[in-house]
Design an enzyme around this catalytic site. Structure first.
Site, PDB file in Angstrom:
ATOM      1  N   CYS A   1      31.117 -33.751  25.633  1.00 55.55           N
ATOM      2  CA  CYS A   1      32.186 -32.972  24.973  1.00 55.55           C
ATOM      3  C   CYS A   1      32.681 -31.822  25.840  1.00 55.55           C
ATOM      4  CB  CYS A   1      31.706 -32.456  23.631  1.00 55.55           C
ATOM      5  SG  CYS A   1      30.043 -31.798  23.637  1.00 55.55           S
TER       6      CYS A   1
ATOM      7  N   HIS B   1      33.813 -25.866  21.120  1.00 57.51           N
ATOM      8  CA  HIS B   1      33.285 -25.271  22.348  1.00 57.51           C
ATOM      9  C   HIS B   1      34.374 -24.448  23.035  1.00 57.51           C
ATOM     10  CE1 HIS B   1      29.788 -27.633  21.758  1.00 57.51           C
ATOM     11  NE2 HIS B   1      29.962 -28.573  22.659  1.00 57.51           N
TER      12      HIS B   1
HETATM   13  C1  2RA Z   1      26.006 -30.210  23.170  1.00 61.82           C
HETATM   14  N1  2RA Z   1      27.439 -31.482  24.637  1.00 61.82           N
HETATM   15  O1  2RA Z   1      26.982 -29.550  22.831  1.00 61.82           O
HETATM   16  C2  2RA Z   1      26.174 -31.487  23.942  1.00 61.82           C
HETATM   17  C3  2RA Z   1      25.951 -32.695  23.108  1.00 61.82           C
HETATM   18  N2  2RA Z   1      26.795 -32.799  22.027  1.00 61.82           N
HETATM   19  O2  2RA Z   1      24.842 -29.907  22.887  1.00 61.82           O
END
Ligand code: 2RA
Length: 330
Positions: free
Chosen positions: A126, A234
């Protein structure tokens, strides 16, 4: 089209169902697959109840496409079994991402490389997807020489246990701990596990997957991945150094013209990307675009996206849609 969703009861699996409905892929038969304990239960898809089946039953049903999000060990064991009956697997785990003979795909960047022979396709991590979507067009014009990324990652990336721990902490309740530390007043520099070299797997994914997707292993990349108590998506602080001199307005225009990218950048009115605003959306949001005056041809920017959507489910469904639209499956 028969489409299986493997890991359908997980957070990403649930978003995959949502995105399949939203994008109205011609899913004539949905095959929801989960662990034995969930077999026989029902999920709702397009207003209908559909029974969850076992991996063995799903393979026997010979789906055209199988969207996997059930962890690397499940992918390693079962993706080849689906492929052996003609299914095209789109795998959200890290199991196949760095295999030389497997494609690591962000549709807007490299879907054109896909062929009917690709029976196991890797969905990138991601935090990589949202970054490379913004970087790819800039790399094409100005060639990235060096990339420094620091991430501020949603708790949802860790999984449902971490989300539950965060909720428990807010509610002052005890419960199972995904982290040995408090989450809700914290920033934890530990996403995934540490390797011998002192980097976490998450940081190494950002480095290695970026070079593979941009098809340029000369790009110098370094990363620090941090977990923070947000649930919407994120965030990433990205510092780029280009080979060539660039024009800031041109950078903004290139990003604004990139499919899947939305530029939110006007600090005079406090306009910049934030996870709360990105939550539930498929775009990658870019802001705080500004020259880095400490180095020649260097640039800073801030990138935010919903890690469960474009960072996982939406990217996988877009790959499926590309395969269907281009007659590469079925
Ligand atoms: C996380 N990218 O955010 C990794 C797995 N989803 O922990």
């Amino acid at each position: 089209m028969k489409i299986a969703v493997v890991g359908v009861t997980g957070m990403v699996g649930q978003v995959m169902l949502q995105v399949l409905e939203e994008r109205n892929l011609n899913v004539l038969t949905l095959i929801p697959v989960a662990s034995e304990k969930s077999v026989g239960t029902e999920i709702t898809f397009k207003g209908k109840q559909v029974k969850v089946v076992s991996m063995k039953q799903a393979i026997e049903m010979r789906p055209d496409i199988a969207l996997f999000s059930a962890g690397g060990s499940v992918s390693l064991e079962f993706a080849p079994q689906f492929a052996s009956v003609g299914t095209t697997v789109i795998d959200n785990s890290s199991a196949f991402r760095m295999d030389a003979d497997k494609k690591l795909v962000v549709p807007e960047i490299n879907a054109s490389a896909l062929t009917k022979n690709d029976k196991i396709i890797a969905n990138p991590n991601c935090s990589t997807i949202q970054m490379v979507l913004a970087l790819a067009p800039l790399h094409k014009k100005y060639r990235i020489k060096r990339l420094i990324v620091s991430t501020y990652q949603s708790i949802t990336g860790t999984g449902v246990k971490a989300v539950q721990q965060l909720e428990n902490e807010y509610n002052g309740e005890k419960g199972e701990m995904a982290y040995p530390y408090q989450i809700h007043k914290n920033a934890i520099p530990h996403c995934d596990v540490f390797e011998e070299n002192g980097y976490t797997k998450e940081e190494l994914k950002l480095i290695r997957e970026t070079q593979k997707i941009l098809d340029d292993r000369t790009i110098a990349v370094t990363a620090t991945a941090v977990r923070i108590p947000v649930v919407g998506g994120h965030s990433e602080s990205v510092n780029l150094e280009f080979e060539k001199e660039y024009n800031e307005n041109d950078i903004r225009e290139i990003l604004a013209d990139t499919d899947g990218v939305t530029v939110q950048d006007n600090v005079d009115v406090n306009l910049y990307p934030m996870p709360l605003m990105a939550h539930g959306k498929d775009d990658v949001f870019v802001g705080r675009i500004r020259r880095d005056h400490s180095r020649e041809n260097a640039l800073n920017m801030w990138i935010v996206s919903d890690n469960l959507r474009k960072g996982a489910a939406t990217n996988a469904v877009q790959i499926a849609d590309y395969l269907i639209q281009n007659n590469l499956v079925g």
